[in-house]
Design a protein around this motif. Structure first.
Motif, PDB file in Angstrom:
ATOM      1  N   PHE A   1      60.006  52.175  48.728  1.00  0.00           N
ATOM      2  CA  PHE A   1      59.563  53.588  48.769  1.00  0.00           C
ATOM      3  C   PHE A   1      59.595  54.209  47.381  1.00  0.00           C
ATOM      4  CE2 PHE A   1      61.065  53.759  53.423  1.00  0.00           C
ATOM      5  CZ  PHE A   1      59.791  53.414  53.879  1.00  0.00           C
ATOM      6  N   SER A   2      60.529  53.758  46.533  1.00  0.00           N
ATOM      7  CA  SER A   2      60.580  54.296  45.175  1.00  0.00           C
ATOM      8  C   SER A   2      59.338  53.868  44.407  1.00  0.00           C
ATOM      9  CB  SER A   2      61.848  53.807  44.476  1.00  0.00           C
ATOM     10  OG  SER A   2      61.843  54.229  43.145  1.00  0.00           O
ATOM     11  N   THR A   3      58.884  52.628  44.647  1.00  0.00           N
ATOM     12  CA  THR A   3      57.657  52.139  44.001  1.00  0.00           C
ATOM     13  C   THR A   3      56.467  52.984  44.471  1.00  0.00           C
ATOM     14  OG1 THR A   3      58.613  49.914  43.970  1.00  0.00           O
ATOM     15  CG2 THR A   3      56.223  50.084  43.638  1.00  0.00           C
TER      16      THR A   3
ATOM     17  N   PHE B   1      56.609  55.999  45.598  1.00  0.00           N
ATOM     18  CA  PHE B   1      56.785  57.352  45.035  1.00  0.00           C
ATOM     19  C   PHE B   1      56.173  57.418  43.634  1.00  0.00           C
ATOM     20  CE2 PHE B   1      58.058  61.277  43.695  1.00  0.00           C
ATOM     21  CZ  PHE B   1      59.276  61.409  43.058  1.00  0.00           C
ATOM     22  N   HIS B   2      56.484  56.426  42.793  1.00  0.00           N
ATOM     23  CA  HIS B   2      55.966  56.469  41.412  1.00  0.00           C
ATOM     24  C   HIS B   2      54.475  56.186  41.337  1.00  0.00           C
ATOM     25  CE1 HIS B   2      59.605  57.390  39.304  1.00  0.00           C
ATOM     26  NE2 HIS B   2      60.257  56.442  39.936  1.00  0.00           N
ATOM     27  N   MET B   3      53.974  55.463  42.340  1.00  0.00           N
ATOM     28  CA  MET B   3      52.520  55.201  42.342  1.00  0.00           C
ATOM     29  C   MET B   3      51.751  56.490  42.636  1.00  0.00           C
ATOM     30  SD  MET B   3      51.727  51.641  44.282  1.00  0.00           S
ATOM     31  CE  MET B   3      49.958  51.846  44.099  1.00  0.00           C
TER      32      MET B   3
ATOM     33  N   PHE C   1      62.491  56.502  29.756  1.00  0.00           N
ATOM     34  CA  PHE C   1      63.888  56.350  30.164  1.00  0.00           C
ATOM     35  C   PHE C   1      64.063  56.241  31.676  1.00  0.00           C
ATOM     36  CE2 PHE C   1      66.852  56.244  26.710  1.00  0.00           C
ATOM     37  CZ  PHE C   1      66.037  56.550  25.623  1.00  0.00           C
ATOM     38  N   HIS C   2      63.152  56.813  32.451  1.00  0.00           N
ATOM     39  CA  HIS C   2      63.318  56.668  33.900  1.00  0.00           C
ATOM     40  C   HIS C   2      63.021  55.231  34.335  1.00  0.00           C
ATOM     41  CE1 HIS C   2      63.806  57.946  38.011  1.00  0.00           C
ATOM     42  NE2 HIS C   2      62.762  57.199  38.305  1.00  0.00           N
ATOM     43  N   SER C   3      62.109  54.598  33.645  1.00  0.00           N
ATOM     44  CA  SER C   3      61.832  53.185  33.998  1.00  0.00           C
ATOM     45  C   SER C   3      63.043  52.333  33.627  1.00  0.00           C
ATOM     46  CB  SER C   3      60.566  52.696  33.293  1.00  0.00           C
ATOM     47  OG  SER C   3      60.750  52.653  31.893  1.00  0.00           O
ATOM     48  N   PHE C   4      63.750  52.692  32.554  1.00  0.00           N
ATOM     49  CA  PHE C   4      64.993  51.956  32.208  1.00  0.00           C
ATOM     50  C   PHE C   4      66.034  52.172  33.316  1.00  0.00           C
ATOM     51  CE2 PHE C   4      63.848  52.843  27.491  1.00  0.00           C
ATOM     52  CZ  PHE C   4      62.885  51.855  27.542  1.00  0.00           C
ATOM     53  N   TRP C   5      66.080  53.413  33.861  1.00  0.00           N
ATOM     54  CA  TRP C   5      67.027  53.731  34.949  1.00  0.00           C
ATOM     55  C   TRP C   5      66.913  52.706  36.082  1.00  0.00           C
ATOM     56  CZ3 TRP C   5      70.585  56.111  38.054  1.00  0.00           C
ATOM     57  CH2 TRP C   5      70.293  56.187  39.425  1.00  0.00           C
ATOM     58  N   HIS C   6      65.695  52.378  36.467  1.00  0.00           N
ATOM     59  CA  HIS C   6      65.503  51.476  37.615  1.00  0.00           C
ATOM     60  C   HIS C   6      66.121  50.113  37.376  1.00  0.00           C
ATOM     61  CE1 HIS C   6      63.240  53.985  40.246  1.00  0.00           C
ATOM     62  NE2 HIS C   6      62.408  54.326  39.295  1.00  0.00           N
ATOM     63  N   VAL C   7      65.927  49.591  36.159  1.00  0.00           N
ATOM     64  CA  VAL C   7      66.500  48.274  35.851  1.00  0.00           C
ATOM     65  C   VAL C   7      68.021  48.382  35.741  1.00  0.00           C
ATOM     66  CG1 VAL C   7      66.492  46.348  34.236  1.00  0.00           C
ATOM     67  CG2 VAL C   7      64.361  47.584  34.694  1.00  0.00           C
TER      68      VAL C   7
HETATM   69 ZN    ZN Z   1      62.191  56.185  39.800  1.00  0.00          ZN
END
Ligand code: ZN
Ligand SMILES: CCCCCCCC/C=C\CCCCCCCC(=O)N[C@@H](CO)[C@H](O)/C=C/CCCCCCCCCCCCC
Ligand code: CA
Length: 262
Positions: A71-73, A75-77, A203-209
């Motif tokens: 769902f997070s994927t 959401f970002h799409m 930085f939000h993409s870094f958050w996911h990893v």
């Molecule tokens: Zn996110």
């Protein structure tokens, strides 16, 4: 009036520019790195070398937790209102499932007499917070992130009673990855103007990893303490794959049956 499924109908928009790399993916790097961290999140599973931890893992956190990733994927799409709520509610339900099954009985409130009662308490609490999440969706992620402070408190209390150096190392790694993750999440939310000015809004993409790395250490810890409380006849051990000498390892729980003394 835009539909709740419309692109960019969410109450939150992350720092990364929208539709800069694709006409159908709103935030390309946030979506792609989310997908990569899904692999990280799932990769820990096969390394649990006991039926018990596999069953627990599959039963409780892997499925709802993986739903949170899917769902997070989405959401970002789309940056849609539905995408945001599905992302946040799936995290809430994954955490509720994890707490319901794995919250140690020693920490139950005094009025809770059994795990069954605690299930009911978790269920009612989750229902109420689910309904409240529609009031001000922009606050949901902040509330969810505060749960990490409770997990830090529980970890601190358990480590005070534990002398296993591997457990302490795993907990330290979980906290370090979480500090890096939450710093990235806050930085993307509060310093977006600066990052966009220097053309580095990732930085939000870094958050996911980083949060996936923290969870990779959190889940074996939870299973370790759960086995200690619930299966005293087993001796849980934290092990590292590929080996102890590597700097970044994948921790997992091995269950050793103590030798029969007689
Ligand atoms: Zn996110
Ligand atoms: C006895 C308790 C056991 C708890 C075990 C933990 C089980 C974790 C289950 C689900 C957590 C999934 C978190 C992944 C989030 C992915 C979605 C996401 O990043 N969404 C963002 C938008 O893309 C949104 O802004 C994030 C909202 C808040 C996320 C809150 C995460 C919860 C805290 C997780 C704890 C990490 C462990 C470190 C503890 C020091
Ligand atoms: Ca954006």
């Amino acid at each position: 009036m835009p539909s709740i499924f419309s692109y960019e109908s969410a109450e939150i928009d992350w720092c990364e520019g929208n539709f800069e790399h694709s006409a159908i993916i709103a935030e390309y790097y946030n979506t792609v790195r989310r997908a990569i961290s899904n692999l990280l999140y799932g990769s820990g599973e096969p390394l649990r070398d006991s039926l018990l931890s596999l069953a627990l893992w599959a039963l409780v956190s892997a499925k709802p937790g993986l739903l949170a990733c899917i769902f997070s994927t989405y959401f970002h799409m789309t940056l849609s209102y539905v995408g945001q709520l599905l992302d946040e509610l799936s995290i809430l339900w994954a955490l509720a499932a994890a707490y319901s099954f794995w919250y140690p009985k020693v920490y139950f409130p005094k009025f809770i007499k059994s795990r069954k009662h605690f299930f009911w308490l978790s269920g009612v609490t989750t229902l109420i917070t689910t309904l409240m999440s529609f009031i001000k969706p922009a606050l949901n992620a902040y509330v969810l992130n505060c749960i990490a402070f409770h997990l830090l408190y529980l970890t601190w209390r358990e480590l005070k009673k534990c002398n296993d150096k591997r457990v302490h190392r795993t907990a330290a790694a979980m906290v370090v990855w979480w500090v890096l993750a939450i710093s990235s999440w806050i930085s993307d939310r509060w310093l977006c103007g600066f990052w966009q000015a220097i053309n580095f809004p990732y930085f939000h993409s870094f958050w996911h990893v980083l949060i996936a790395m923290s969870l990779l250490y959190c889940c074996p810890l939870v299973i370790y303490f759960d086995v200690n409380y619930e299966l005293p006849s087993f001796k849980p051990k934290i092990r590292y794959w590929p080996s102890d000498s590597w700097f970044v390892v994948v921790p997992y729980v091995a269950l050793e049956k103590p030798y029969k003394q007689c």
